[in-house]
Design a protein around this motif. Sequence first.
Motif, PDB file in Angstrom:
ATOM      1  N   GLU A  24       0.832  -1.210   0.000  1.00  0.00           N
ATOM      2  CA  GLU A  24       0.000   0.000   0.000  1.00  0.00           C
ATOM      3  C   GLU A  24       0.861   1.252   0.000  1.00  0.00           C
ATOM      4  O   GLU A  24       0.565   2.214  -0.720  1.00  0.00           O
ATOM      5  N   ASP A  25       1.931   1.254   0.796  1.00  0.00           N
ATOM      6  CA  ASP A  25       2.851   2.400   0.812  1.00  0.00           C
ATOM      7  C   ASP A  25       3.492   2.596  -0.556  1.00  0.00           C
ATOM      8  O   ASP A  25       3.666   3.731  -1.015  1.00  0.00           O
ATOM      9  N   MET A  26       3.852   1.489  -1.211  1.00  0.00           N
ATOM     10  CA  MET A  26       4.453   1.590  -2.533  1.00  0.00           C
ATOM     11  C   MET A  26       3.472   2.244  -3.504  1.00  0.00           C
ATOM     12  O   MET A  26       3.848   3.156  -4.254  1.00  0.00           O
ATOM     13  N   GLU A  27       2.232   1.780  -3.477  1.00  0.00           N
ATOM     14  CA  GLU A  27       1.227   2.325  -4.395  1.00  0.00           C
ATOM     15  C   GLU A  27       1.000   3.814  -4.164  1.00  0.00           C
ATOM     16  O   GLU A  27       0.940   4.597  -5.112  1.00  0.00           O
ATOM     17  N   SER A  28       0.897   4.225  -2.887  1.00  0.00           N
ATOM     18  CA  SER A  28       0.646   5.640  -2.620  1.00  0.00           C
ATOM     19  C   SER A  28       1.880   6.502  -2.910  1.00  0.00           C
ATOM     20  O   SER A  28       1.755   7.613  -3.429  1.00  0.00           O
ATOM     21  N   THR A  29       3.073   5.989  -2.615  1.00  0.00           N
ATOM     22  CA  THR A  29       4.293   6.748  -2.897  1.00  0.00           C
ATOM     23  C   THR A  29       4.500   6.884  -4.405  1.00  0.00           C
ATOM     24  O   THR A  29       4.851   7.958  -4.892  1.00  0.00           O
ATOM     25  N   ALA A  30       4.258   5.799  -5.137  1.00  0.00           N
ATOM     26  CA  ALA A  30       4.378   5.871  -6.600  1.00  0.00           C
ATOM     27  C   ALA A  30       3.370   6.864  -7.180  1.00  0.00           C
ATOM     28  O   ALA A  30       3.698   7.622  -8.106  1.00  0.00           O
ATOM     29  N   ALA A  31       2.164   6.900  -6.616  1.00  0.00           N
ATOM     30  CA  ALA A  31       1.148   7.859  -7.083  1.00  0.00           C
ATOM     31  C   ALA A  31       1.612   9.292  -6.838  1.00  0.00           C
ATOM     32  O   ALA A  31       1.413  10.171  -7.695  1.00  0.00           O
ATOM     33  N   ARG A  36       3.777  14.277  -9.521  1.00  0.00           N
ATOM     34  CA  ARG A  36       4.838  15.266  -9.763  1.00  0.00           C
ATOM     35  C   ARG A  36       5.436  15.125 -11.160  1.00  0.00           C
ATOM     36  O   ARG A  36       6.440  15.763 -11.476  1.00  0.00           O
ATOM     37  N   GLY A  37       4.854  14.231 -11.980  1.00  0.00           N
ATOM     38  CA  GLY A  37       5.302  14.101 -13.359  1.00  0.00           C
ATOM     39  C   GLY A  37       6.312  13.003 -13.617  1.00  0.00           C
ATOM     40  O   GLY A  37       6.824  12.879 -14.737  1.00  0.00           O
ATOM     41  N   PRO A 103      16.757  11.070 -11.289  1.00  0.00           N
ATOM     42  CA  PRO A 103      16.168  12.416 -11.273  1.00  0.00           C
ATOM     43  C   PRO A 103      16.229  13.132 -12.620  1.00  0.00           C
ATOM     44  O   PRO A 103      15.353  13.939 -12.924  1.00  0.00           O
ATOM     45  N   GLU A 104      17.241  12.845 -13.432  1.00  0.00           N
ATOM     46  CA  GLU A 104      17.364  13.534 -14.722  1.00  0.00           C
ATOM     47  C   GLU A 104      16.195  13.233 -15.643  1.00  0.00           C
ATOM     48  O   GLU A 104      15.712  14.109 -16.352  1.00  0.00           O
ATOM     49  N   ALA A 108      11.314   6.477 -11.599  1.00  0.00           N
ATOM     50  CA  ALA A 108      11.548   5.769 -10.343  1.00  0.00           C
ATOM     51  C   ALA A 108      11.030   4.339 -10.443  1.00  0.00           C
ATOM     52  O   ALA A 108       9.970   4.084 -11.004  1.00  0.00           O
ATOM     53  N   VAL A 109      11.816   3.420  -9.902  1.00  0.00           N
ATOM     54  CA  VAL A 109      11.430   2.013  -9.797  1.00  0.00           C
ATOM     55  C   VAL A 109      11.248   1.718  -8.318  1.00  0.00           C
ATOM     56  O   VAL A 109      12.145   1.977  -7.508  1.00  0.00           O
ATOM     57  N   PHE A 110      10.087   1.189  -7.956  1.00  0.00           N
ATOM     58  CA  PHE A 110       9.777   0.873  -6.559  1.00  0.00           C
ATOM     59  C   PHE A 110       9.900  -0.626  -6.343  1.00  0.00           C
ATOM     60  O   PHE A 110       9.238  -1.419  -7.022  1.00  0.00           O
ATOM     61  N   VAL A 111      10.770  -0.994  -5.386  1.00  0.00           N
ATOM     62  CA  VAL A 111      11.038  -2.395  -5.087  1.00  0.00           C
ATOM     63  C   VAL A 111      10.724  -2.653  -3.613  1.00  0.00           C
ATOM     64  O   VAL A 111      11.484  -2.252  -2.734  1.00  0.00           O
TER      65      VAL A 111
END
Length: 161
Positions: A24-31, A36-37, A103-104, A108-111
């Motif tokens: 759930e944290d991954m989903e909300s952080t990725a959102a 932010r684009g 950042p460039e 982002a990849v969430f693992v």
Amino acid sequence: MTEPPADDAPPNVHAQEGWPAVIEDMESTAAEYRDRGWTTLELHPGDSVLVDSERRTGIDVLLSGPEFEELERLVERQSFRDVEVFRAAGDGLMYLLVAERDPETETAVFVPAYYDPSGATDTVESIRETGTMRLFCRRLNDDTVTFVHDDPEPFLPEPVG
């Protein structure tokens, strides 16, 4: 019937109540990143373990073929040199959400990952001594994408003493 495990067999560690919270944290952080684009990839490992062998030392997560292929395409085009690690202990396990960032290109990849630190004291100390944490994202055929980090502390439990 199945045979009971041998006395010297390592226990099979399964994520418990904390795992759904990490997802759930991954989903909300990725959102939040997408808002932010940023371009994001959320991975869903089938297994996660802290390994220490001649071949690998670090966190090893097992991915499905399609997710691995998407990750492989991203790392061919982007340079992930920044990391953000969210860490929480619970159920006797160490839960992690790792955001591998470029950042460039705003990618982002969430693992998400977890491991049992109680049975890995020597591995944790070995990682601290080398000063490097490797995150192995692999699929069953052993193809691997590796992220290397020069500061292992965000991935490890707090030092004792």
